[in-house]
Scaffold this active site. Structure first.
Site, PDB file in Angstrom:
ATOM      1  N   SER A 101      10.122  10.840  -4.504  1.00  0.00           N
ATOM      2  CA  SER A 101       8.770  10.989  -5.022  1.00  0.00           C
ATOM      3  C   SER A 101       8.646  12.290  -5.829  1.00  0.00           C
ATOM      4  O   SER A 101       9.407  12.504  -6.775  1.00  0.00           O
ATOM      5  CB  SER A 101       7.765  10.920  -3.867  1.00  0.00           C
ATOM      6  OG  SER A 101       6.448  10.811  -4.328  1.00  0.00           O
ATOM      7  N   ASP A 155       7.178  -0.430  -6.979  1.00  0.00           N
ATOM      8  CA  ASP A 155       6.630   0.891  -6.649  1.00  0.00           C
ATOM      9  C   ASP A 155       5.889   1.452  -7.861  1.00  0.00           C
ATOM     10  O   ASP A 155       6.501   1.773  -8.886  1.00  0.00           O
ATOM     11  CB  ASP A 155       7.779   1.818  -6.238  1.00  0.00           C
ATOM     12  CG  ASP A 155       7.316   3.220  -5.872  1.00  0.00           C
ATOM     13  OD1 ASP A 155       6.094   3.459  -5.848  1.00  0.00           O
ATOM     14  OD2 ASP A 155       8.187   4.072  -5.614  1.00  0.00           O
ATOM     15  N   HIS A 180       6.640   2.458  -1.719  1.00  0.00           N
ATOM     16  CA  HIS A 180       7.059   3.785  -2.164  1.00  0.00           C
ATOM     17  C   HIS A 180       7.783   4.571  -1.074  1.00  0.00           C
ATOM     18  O   HIS A 180       8.416   5.577  -1.362  1.00  0.00           O
ATOM     19  CB  HIS A 180       5.838   4.579  -2.627  1.00  0.00           C
ATOM     20  CG  HIS A 180       6.165   5.941  -3.160  1.00  0.00           C
ATOM     21  ND1 HIS A 180       7.009   6.143  -4.242  1.00  0.00           N
ATOM     22  CD2 HIS A 180       5.786   7.182  -2.744  1.00  0.00           C
ATOM     23  CE1 HIS A 180       7.117   7.440  -4.476  1.00  0.00           C
ATOM     24  NE2 HIS A 180       6.393   8.089  -3.579  1.00  0.00           N
TER      25      HIS A 180
END
Length: 390
Positions: free
Chosen positions: A229, A286, A350
């Protein structure tokens, strides 16, 4: 603020300015809801055992020296194992991070530096372990970053406009009217900002990498930067910084999970010229991997990108500094191919544990998940037998 833990040669995990922990499997479910993989454990998954000699003799191939040509589709079993190994380092950064705002140690490491690996359930295989060095064929220094955790980091994530790199980060100033390398404003701020009591992430990365090169620069050495991320974006910035700062830098590779876009096409070109190798693991379901900004640049063959916009819209977007470019090579997986995942859960798509599960099961673009692969092979086997019966 963003904390970094460089596993193996460890960057200071206590600086309040930084912070890198985040795996979702063992975190508070109200903060990081995750799928129930009770029948599955990627850490002890039934992966083919990598042949140590092959990895040791061809480690530069697995670090992307030839852009992982022939290793991604189908996914090479040694590369799969190495990707999962780096994922465990990212997981350790999450597990060691104190996520609770009411805690007196909030936004710092829960564990002492000398026990962060063992207490994060990753073991002691670090860059000075002789057996691990022999298995890898070189000393591999890993820098791992967690994803977004604090309010400030969330705010910085929304600063989506591109900004020019500062002079002490820009390796070369383009000539002939070419665009300047630009990166997302919030990511750059998190990487470079500091206070009187807390050095910047940039400072800590440079200090530790300089020490590593001085100590181990005369032997086979690689630096692998990994993150999930926001951590994936910071890993890309750190790689660019290392190659720009150290003329004698070793092989630098980024293995990123679920990363957002980081910079414009000029930034990507400078990364490529520097020899930095980037492998992005992307879940096609995602949404984080599809932001920020737009990707409207043409590819190497001069073809318009699939996100190309009408001319007047493109002109406006360019003027607002929202034109991004993808960097490196991509390993694309899909939650839709996994029978264990909720197909509509944005958070699950995610999550780091989802990425590791999908990598563990990925076979190829034609057969995206091993469970699916077994069904396909079984059906083919039955069809073949039917022909003989007829």
């Amino acid at each position: 603020m963003m904390r970094v833990a460089a596993i193996g040669v460890t960057l200071n995990p206590y600086t309040p300015k930084l912070s890198v922990p985040s795996n979702s499997t063992n975190l508070n479910a109200t903060q990081h809801p995750v799928p129930d993989f009770s029948s599955w454990d990627w850490k002890h998954a039934s992966l083919p055992t990598p042949h140590s000699a092959k990895l040791a003799n061809n480690w530069m191939e697995y670090q992307g020296i030839h852009n992982w040509q022939g290793l991604l589709d189908p996914l090479d079993h040694i590369l799969r194992s190495e990707i999962l190994r780096y994922g465990r380092f990212v997981e350790a950064t999450y597990l060691s991070f104190d996520f609770h705002p009411s805690s007196p140690t909030y936004a710092t490491s829960k564990f002492p530096k000398n026990s962060i690996l063992t207490r994060s359930c990753i073991g002691d295989t670090v860059c000075h372990d002789k057996q691990e060095i022999a298995r890898l064929g070189r000393r591999d220094v890993v820098i791992a970053f967690r994803g977004t955790a604090t309010c400030l980091e969330w705010l910085e994530n929304f600063r989506a406009t591109l900004t020019c790199l500062p002079d002490d980060l820009a390796s070369v100033r383009p000539k002939g009217g070419r665009p300047m390398p630009m990166v997302e404003s919030g990511f750059l701020s998190l990487y470079t900002s500091h206070s009187e009591t807390c050095p910047s992430l940039r400072y800590m990365v440079r200090e530790e990498v300089g020490r590593v090169i001085q100590m181990y620069g005369d032997e086979p050495l690689s630096i692998t930067i990994t993150g999930h991320s926001l951590g994936a974006a910071l890993a890309t910035l750190a790689a660019y910084d290392i190659k720009s700062t150290f003329g004698n830098a070793p092989v630098v590779t980024v293995i990123s999970f679920g990363g957002p876009r980081v910079g414009n096409q000029s930034f990507g070109c400078e990364l490529e010229k520097s020899g930095t190798k980037i492998l992005r693991i992307v879940n096609s379901d995602d949404v984080i991997t599809k932001v920020p900004g737009f990707v409207i640049e043409k590819n190497e063959r001069g073809e318009a990108n699939k996100e190309a916009l009408p001319g007047w819209v493109e002109k406006h977007v360019r003027e607002t500094a929202l034109v991004y470019a993808e960097v490196g090579q991509e390993l694309r997986v899909s939650s839709k191919e996994c029978p264990h995942l909720s197909k509509e859960d944005v958070v699950t798509c995610h999550d780091l544990s989802t990425y590791l599960h999908l990598v563990n099961g990925f076979v190829s673009s034609n057969c995206p998940f091993r469970a699916t692969a077994m069904r396909v092979l079984y059906r083919h086997h039955r069809q073949t037998l039917a022909k003989f019966v007829d």
